[in-house]
Design an enzyme around this catalytic site. Structure first.
Site, mmCIF file in Angstrom:
data_model
loop_
_atom_site.group_PDB
_atom_site.id
_atom_site.type_symbol
_atom_site.label_atom_id
_atom_site.label_comp_id
_atom_site.label_asym_id
_atom_site.label_seq_id
_atom_site.Cartn_x
_atom_site.Cartn_y
_atom_site.Cartn_z
ATOM 1 N N ASP A 171 42.972 29.959 47.823
ATOM 2 C CA ASP A 171 43.128 29.588 49.238
ATOM 3 C C ASP A 171 42.449 30.638 50.133
ATOM 4 O O ASP A 171 43.115 31.308 50.917
ATOM 5 C CB ASP A 171 44.621 29.441 49.602
ATOM 6 N N ASP B 114 40.955 36.205 48.136
ATOM 7 C CA ASP B 114 40.530 35.093 47.270
ATOM 8 C C ASP B 114 39.007 35.102 47.141
ATOM 9 O O ASP B 114 38.466 34.824 46.059
ATOM 10 C CB ASP B 114 40.942 33.744 47.877
ATOM 11 N N ASN C 226 46.766 30.232 52.824
ATOM 12 C CA ASN C 226 46.447 31.172 53.904
ATOM 13 C C ASN C 226 46.110 30.447 55.202
ATOM 14 O O ASN C 226 46.404 30.926 56.292
ATOM 15 C CB ASN C 226 45.257 32.046 53.501
ATOM 16 N N THR D 165 45.358 32.036 42.712
ATOM 17 C CA THR D 165 45.502 33.114 43.699
ATOM 18 C C THR D 165 46.060 32.585 45.020
ATOM 19 O O THR D 165 45.852 33.183 46.073
ATOM 20 C CB THR D 165 44.148 33.828 43.933
ATOM 21 N N PHE E 262 54.077 35.996 49.872
ATOM 22 C CA PHE E 262 53.577 34.812 50.578
ATOM 23 C C PHE E 262 53.332 33.613 49.661
ATOM 24 O O PHE E 262 53.811 32.503 49.931
ATOM 25 C CB PHE E 262 52.295 35.158 51.347
ATOM 26 N N ASN E 263 52.560 33.773 48.583
ATOM 27 C CA ASN E 263 52.228 32.619 47.728
ATOM 28 C C ASN E 263 53.481 31.972 47.143
ATOM 29 O O ASN E 263 53.534 30.745 46.980
ATOM 30 C CB ASN E 263 51.291 33.025 46.581
ATOM 31 N N HIS F 90 44.938 41.788 46.888
ATOM 32 C CA HIS F 90 45.809 41.189 45.876
ATOM 33 C C HIS F 90 45.074 40.371 44.796
ATOM 34 O O HIS F 90 45.256 40.572 43.600
ATOM 35 C CB HIS F 90 46.828 40.266 46.565
ATOM 36 N N ASP F 91 44.293 39.376 45.248
ATOM 37 C CA ASP F 91 43.893 38.301 44.340
ATOM 38 C C ASP F 91 42.961 38.695 43.192
ATOM 39 O O ASP F 91 43.073 38.118 42.091
ATOM 40 C CB ASP F 91 43.279 37.146 45.145
HETATM 41 C C1 BDR Z 1 48.795 36.664 48.787
HETATM 42 O O1 BDR Z 1 48.940 35.937 50.002
HETATM 43 C C2 BDR Z 1 47.692 35.701 50.599
HETATM 44 O O2 BDR Z 1 47.707 36.042 51.949
HETATM 45 C C3 BDR Z 1 46.661 36.479 49.805
HETATM 46 O O3 BDR Z 1 45.448 35.756 49.721
HETATM 47 C C4 BDR Z 1 47.310 36.668 48.471
HETATM 48 O O4 BDR Z 1 47.010 35.598 47.601
HETATM 49 C C5 BDR Z 1 49.418 38.030 48.963
HETATM 50 O O5 BDR Z 1 50.758 37.920 49.289
HETATM 51 CA CA CA Z 2 45.276 33.977 48.072
#
Ligand code: BDR
Ligand code: CA
Length: 314
Positions: A12, A17, A39, A122, A163-164, A238-239
């Site tokens: 996303d 990503d 996102n 991701t 978040f994810n 993160h991703d």
């Molecule tokens: C995750 O949330 C999104 O904002 C980032 O792309 C990542 O996948 C981090 O919490």
């Molecule tokens: Ca992501």
């Protein structure tokens, strides 16, 4: 024959990503990209995936997927990535288009027809949960899933939830209980050791290609956003960690854990509960939980991937 892992990247974009796409293009046999609302709304993250492929000249099919979570209302992160997910760069006009709007069908068909397929996710797990629901045979046909999401400790979008995971907790629950051969979790415990900062942004910008400039501008925007939110010019990249878990296993230490996702909870919906007791009677670990990353070496992989994929020799 390629010895690189064959993957579908379900994402996303978002800065991180986009970096995951570039690292995957360099170090995996990237079969296809699927997109999921996260996102930003689906239309925007799909355009961002297409733009990344366009700027880096990647001949990879892109299929758009779930526009909303299984049960929850859609949730986006404009405060982190901008309203359309790609704040920062001057983006070129988009000339690419999606191969289909049926990411779920594409995942199912690919899993059935391609041996040794991995899925790197991701974003929210909506597409995977829907694919596993519609085609349970693919759960053990694929080699496994590497997911960026969750956390064993603090959350980021709420105090408890990453978040994810928070966007689609029901999807996390379904995927975690599906019976996969292999499931890796790059949670915040891991990804908060792997930060974007001004030094990394400058190193990427110094590569001096259109692709590196796009990533550097996304990074600069992310650093400004993090400065606004937490007062520090640093934030998890993160991703790419979910890609690196497959391509550079020596960079990430992991342990088997039993992990579940909280679906209720007054304050804890979307929290991933990682059982740190390890092996106990009646508790079968279901997740390879990443807990330590060699951050400097991993950053070099990011820098060299951006350079190589944008046609620059370091
Ligand atoms: C995750 O949330 C999104 O904002 C980032 O792309 C990542 O996948 C981090 O919490
Ligand atoms: Ca992501």
């Amino acid at each position: 024959m390629s010895s690189k892992p064959k993957i579908i990247l379900d994402c996303d974009p978002g800065l991180d990503d986009a970096v995951a796409i570039v690292v995957a293009a360099e170090h995996t046999d990237l079969i296809g990209i699927t997109t999921v609302g996260g996102n930003a709304p689906l239309i925007d993250v799909t355009n961002n995936a297409l733009l990344t492929c366009q700027v880096f000249d990647l001949e990879v099919p892109v299929h758009s997927g779930a526009v909303r979570p299984l049960v929850a209302e859609p949730l986006h992160a404009p405060e982190v990535h901008g309203e359309k997910g790609f704040d920062g760069p001057n983006l070129p006009e988009l000339t690419r288009s999606v191969d289909s709007d049926d990411a779920i069908g594409y995942i199912i068909e690919s899993a059935r027809s391609i041996d040794d397929l991995w899925i790197v996710a991701t974003g929210p797990l909506t597409n995977l949960a829907m694919a596993f629901e519609q085609a349970p045979d693919i759960v053990t046909k694929i080699n496994g899933v590497s997911w960026m999401g969750g956390s064993a400790a603090e959350g980021n979008h709420t105090a408890a939830a990453e978040f994810n995971a928070l966007v689609d907790p029901e999807a996390v629950d379904q995927v975690f209980r599906a019976g996969l051969n292999w499931l890796f979790m790059a949670g915040l415990d891991l990804t908060h050791q792997f930060n974007t900062d001004d030094a990394l942004q400058a190193a990427v910008e110094a590569i001096g290609t259109p692709g590196s400039q796009m990533i550097a501008d996304l990074m600069a925007n992310y650093l400004n956003m993090m400065d606004n939110i937490i007062g520090v010019r640093s934030g998890g990249l993160h991703d790419p960690c979910a890609v690196l878990a497959l391509t550079h296993p020596d960079l990430i230490e992991r342990s088997m854990r039993h992990v579940v996702c909280e679906l209720d909870g007054t304050h804890t919906r979307g929290m991933t509960l990682v059982d740190q007791r390890g092996y106990r009677d009646g508790v079968t670990p279901n997740v390879h939980w990443g807990h330590t990353i060699k951050s400097d070496a991993a950053k070099q992989v990011v820098i060299s991937s951006v350079a190589a994929q944008s046609g620059h020799q370091l």
